[in-house]
Structure formats: structure tokens, C-alpha cells
Design a protein around this motif. Structure first.
Motif, mmCIF file in Angstrom:
data_model
loop_
_atom_site.group_PDB
_atom_site.id
_atom_site.type_symbol
_atom_site.label_atom_id
_atom_site.label_comp_id
_atom_site.label_asym_id
_atom_site.label_seq_id
_atom_site.Cartn_x
_atom_site.Cartn_y
_atom_site.Cartn_z
ATOM 1 N N ARG A 321 -3.235 -20.309 -14.844
ATOM 2 C CA ARG A 321 -3.453 -21.264 -13.762
ATOM 3 C C ARG A 321 -2.743 -20.804 -12.497
ATOM 4 O O ARG A 321 -1.573 -20.409 -12.534
ATOM 5 C CB ARG A 321 -2.933 -22.651 -14.162
ATOM 6 C CG ARG A 321 -3.178 -23.746 -13.105
ATOM 7 C CD ARG A 321 -2.471 -25.048 -13.490
ATOM 8 N NE ARG A 321 -2.879 -25.507 -14.795
ATOM 9 C CZ ARG A 321 -3.995 -26.227 -15.025
ATOM 10 N NH1 ARG A 321 -4.804 -26.544 -14.008
ATOM 11 N NH2 ARG A 321 -4.290 -26.615 -16.237
ATOM 12 N N ASP A 322 -3.462 -20.846 -11.376
ATOM 13 C CA ASP A 322 -2.862 -20.604 -10.072
ATOM 14 C C ASP A 322 -2.020 -21.825 -9.711
ATOM 15 O O ASP A 322 -2.565 -22.935 -9.561
ATOM 16 C CB ASP A 322 -3.956 -20.369 -9.025
ATOM 17 C CG ASP A 322 -3.398 -19.921 -7.678
ATOM 18 O OD1 ASP A 322 -2.369 -20.473 -7.251
ATOM 19 O OD2 ASP A 322 -4.015 -19.054 -7.045
ATOM 20 N N ILE A 336 -4.460 -10.422 -12.011
ATOM 21 C CA ILE A 336 -3.768 -11.694 -11.879
ATOM 22 C C ILE A 336 -2.492 -11.501 -11.064
ATOM 23 O O ILE A 336 -1.726 -10.562 -11.288
ATOM 24 C CB ILE A 336 -3.406 -12.246 -13.275
ATOM 25 C CG1 ILE A 336 -4.668 -12.460 -14.110
ATOM 26 C CG2 ILE A 336 -2.624 -13.541 -13.159
ATOM 27 C CD1 ILE A 336 -5.659 -13.403 -13.514
ATOM 28 N N THR A 341 1.075 -17.463 -10.961
ATOM 29 C CA THR A 341 0.230 -17.985 -12.040
ATOM 30 C C THR A 341 1.071 -18.223 -13.288
ATOM 31 O O THR A 341 2.071 -17.540 -13.529
ATOM 32 C CB THR A 341 -0.923 -17.017 -12.386
ATOM 33 O OG1 THR A 341 -0.395 -15.708 -12.630
ATOM 34 C CG2 THR A 341 -1.933 -16.950 -11.274
#
Length: 351
Positions: A321-322, A336, A341
Motif C-alpha cells: 500500500r502507498d 515499488i 509503501t
């Protein structure tokens, strides 16, 4: 330099008295940008919260332009940490950074750096630089946002007696205002420099979204090339004002702020660092960069703020998840940003 000569030089330096500059050439014989080091030549502390650090780089350093920044690396507890800093020295001079003790890297530099220490360097970058031709300038800064502008002033004003510059600088108190004595001396010595200071703890903030308030400190602001560096609110307000005035190209902004990470209520998961053969259990709010470093993984990193993208690492499997936006990334092979994140369930990274 041939291999035999390089070895001979290394042996001779390590077995005889030498300066820190000599050690730089042994540590970094190829002088490549990726491996570039610099030796600390001076540390000037202002109280306990800020310090100006002068650095003599090894061969291979490309001189900076006034207003540019560079990533600086330092070893903290055996882990190399990087952060980006504006260079405050005049253009073409050896690099100098002015650091305020906020955050792990900056606090370490302020509190522990001494003459002779070795720091890691990356090439100077950034488009926040002086215009190519002479023209009236307006510079709006707040807090440590004054740092790149000091490089500009130190470069421009002594060379151009006809320079026409208005600087509007805000700080919380007079005691916390960086470079204040130097700015006052420059204003005395150079009639083309006009400095307006605002100490917000007693005078309140200038509203840079209000054309009337800007006009009160710089009546001809619309005709000047403007530079702004400081807190996000300042940048947003000035961008909106210049856009509403039909002058979006007359303003240059240095956006140099950490990502705003939002805690997540997910449970996180186990992160596997494939090439390093390590695992760690993480919650859903801690950036994977920090999780990896705590587990002993040598993680690529740069600004640690979601800006420079140096920390990009391939996602082998799983979801992340950002922490700025809440967006989920789950594509195999996707690069990523580990500094912003967090894991959502089990994650495999190719590092």
C-alpha cells in the motif's frame, strides 16, 4: 592508474602519515559518481539545532550550480543513510550544507559530524537555478528554504553590482533565522539587494495567497522572476497567486518536502527479502525500507521522502500500500518505492 600503481599508492598511504584527502583517493580510486566520497573540512554549529558542514569532494565531483541540491550519505549504526540537501556554497565552490536537526539523518549530522569525517556524495541535481540573463528577482523563503537561495545570493550579488533582488524571508524567531547576520551584511554592502524579514512568532505570517500583502513588501512583484522555497503551504499559496495573476511561468518553486504518510489499519504481513535471504514481520504502517533495514538488509535509499525514487525495488509477489494515497500495488515485477509503501499481507521483494 594501473592496478599495480593503485595498489602501490594504497600501501604507501596506509603505511605513512596522510591527510583525509589522501584516504579519499584510496577509498575511491575510480572516482565514480556512485562511489564518490567527501571529507568534512569545517563544521560551524549554531546552537544545538543547526550546523553548516563544509565538504571537500574527491576527484569526479561536478561543481554545482547555484540553487542545486545533492544527496549526502552517512553511516549510522552500520547502515548507510541518505538524504537530499540544498547546497548553500556559491556556485563552483566546494559543497556546503546547512542542516537543521530534524529527523534521524539530519540530527546525526548536526550532533556528531566532525572535521575529517568521510561522507558519501551523489552528483548535484535540480532545476531551481538562477536565470541565464540578468533580470529583477523576487525570492520568497521560509525556514530552511533559505538554503538554496543563499547559494544564489552568494553567487550573484558579489559578481553583479547591478543585481536587483528582493528577498522576503520568514522564520519563527530572530534567533532561529538562518544566515541572518550575513544577509544584513550583504544588504549593507550591495545596494541592489533588499531583504525583508518576518518573525512569525511575534509578527504573524504573511499571507502569500493575497496579492495585496505581497505587493506591500514588493510592489513590482508581477514583473520579477520569482523563486519560492519553504513549507508546502507557502508553495501552494504562491503557485495559486501567480497562476491567478496569469504568471505561472514567472514563478519557480522548489518542492522539497517529505511525503505525508498516513497510518494504515491493515495488519501488514511477513516480508521476504529474496536475494538477502531474510524475513521480517511488519505492521501495515511502517515503510518497507525501515523494516528491511531493521532486519539487516542493505536497502537502496535516497531522500527517504518519496521524491527521488532511488529506493525502487521489484515486487516479486504480494500486495503493498502507498502510505500517501492508500493505493494498492500488486503487479509482479512492478518497481515499488519502499520508503513510502507498506505490506498488505505476505510480500516478496527482489532484494
Amino acid at each position: 592508474m594501473g592496478v599495480r600503481k593503485a595498489i602501490h599508492r594504497a600501501v604507501s598511504v596506509l603505511t605513512s602519515p596522510a591527510s583525509p584527502e589522501d584516504y579519499l583517493q584510496v577509498i575511491n580510486p575510480l572516482s565514480s559518481a556512485r562511489q564518490l566520497r567527501g571529507v568534512v573540512t569545517a563544521v560551524r554549529r549554531e546552537g544545538t539545532r543547526s550546523a553548516t558542514i563544509s565538504i571537500r569532494p574527491g576527484r569526479g565531483w561536478a561543481p554545482h550550480l547555484a540553487g542545486q541540491w545533492a544527496r549526502i550519505g552517512v553511516e549510522i549504526n552500520g547502515v548507510r543513510q541518505w538524504r537530499s540537501y540544498s547546497l548553500s556554497a556559491p556556485e563552483g565552490h566546494d559543497p556546503e550544507i546547512t542542516v537543521t536537526a530534524i529527523g534521524r539523518v539530519s540530527s546525526h549530522l548536526v550532533q556528531h559530524t566532525k572535521v575529517g569525517d568521510i561522507l558519501f556524495l551523489a552528483p548535484p541535481q535540480g532545476e531551481f537555478v538562477l536565470p541565464t540573463g540578468p533580470r529583477p528577482l523576487l525570492m520568497i523563503t521560509a525556514g530552511s528554504g533559505i538554503t538554496p537561495v543563499m547559494s544564489m545570493l552568494r553567487t550573484l550579488v558579489p559578481k553583479r553590482r547591478d543585481a536587483d533582488v528582493v528577498l522576503v524571508h520568514s522564520a519563527r524567531t530572530e534567533g532561529e533565522a538562518l544566515f541572518l547576520d550575513e544577509l544584513r551584511a550583504m544588504q549593507r554592502d550591495y545596494p541592489g539587494l533588499h531583504v525583508v524579514t518576518r518573525f512569525t512568532a511575534t509578527q504573524g505570517r504573511l499571507d502569500f495567497s493575497d496579492a495585496a500583502q505581497v505587493e506591500a513588501v514588493c510592489p513590482d512583484w508581477r514583473s520579477r522572476k520569482a523563486y519560492v522555497c519553504g513549507p508546502i503551504e507557502l508553495l501552494d499559496d504562491t503557485e495559486k497567486l501567480w497562476a491567478n495573476a496569469g504568471l505561472p511561468h514567472g514563478l519557480q518553486v522548489e518542492r522539497f518536502a517529505p511525503a505525508q504518510l498516513v497510518p494504515s489499519d491493515t495488519d501488514g504481513g511477513r516480508i521476504t527479502f529474496a536475494r538477502s535471504d531474510k524475513e521480517a514481520v511488519a505492521d501495515g504502517s511502517t515503510p518497507m525500507l525501515e523494516v528491511g533495514e531493521e532486519a539487516g538488509v542493505i536497502m537502496p535509499s535516497g531522500c527517504r521522502m518519496g521524491i527521488c525514487r532511488t529506493c525502487l525495488t521489484p515486487l516479486v509477489s504480494g500486495q503493498v500500500r502507498d502510505l500517501r494515497t492508500g493505493e494498492i500495488h500488486a503487479d509482479e515485477g512492478e518497481l515499488i518505492q519502499t520508503c513510502i509503501t507498506a505490506a498488505v499481507g505476505p510480500v516478496h521483494l527482489e532484494i
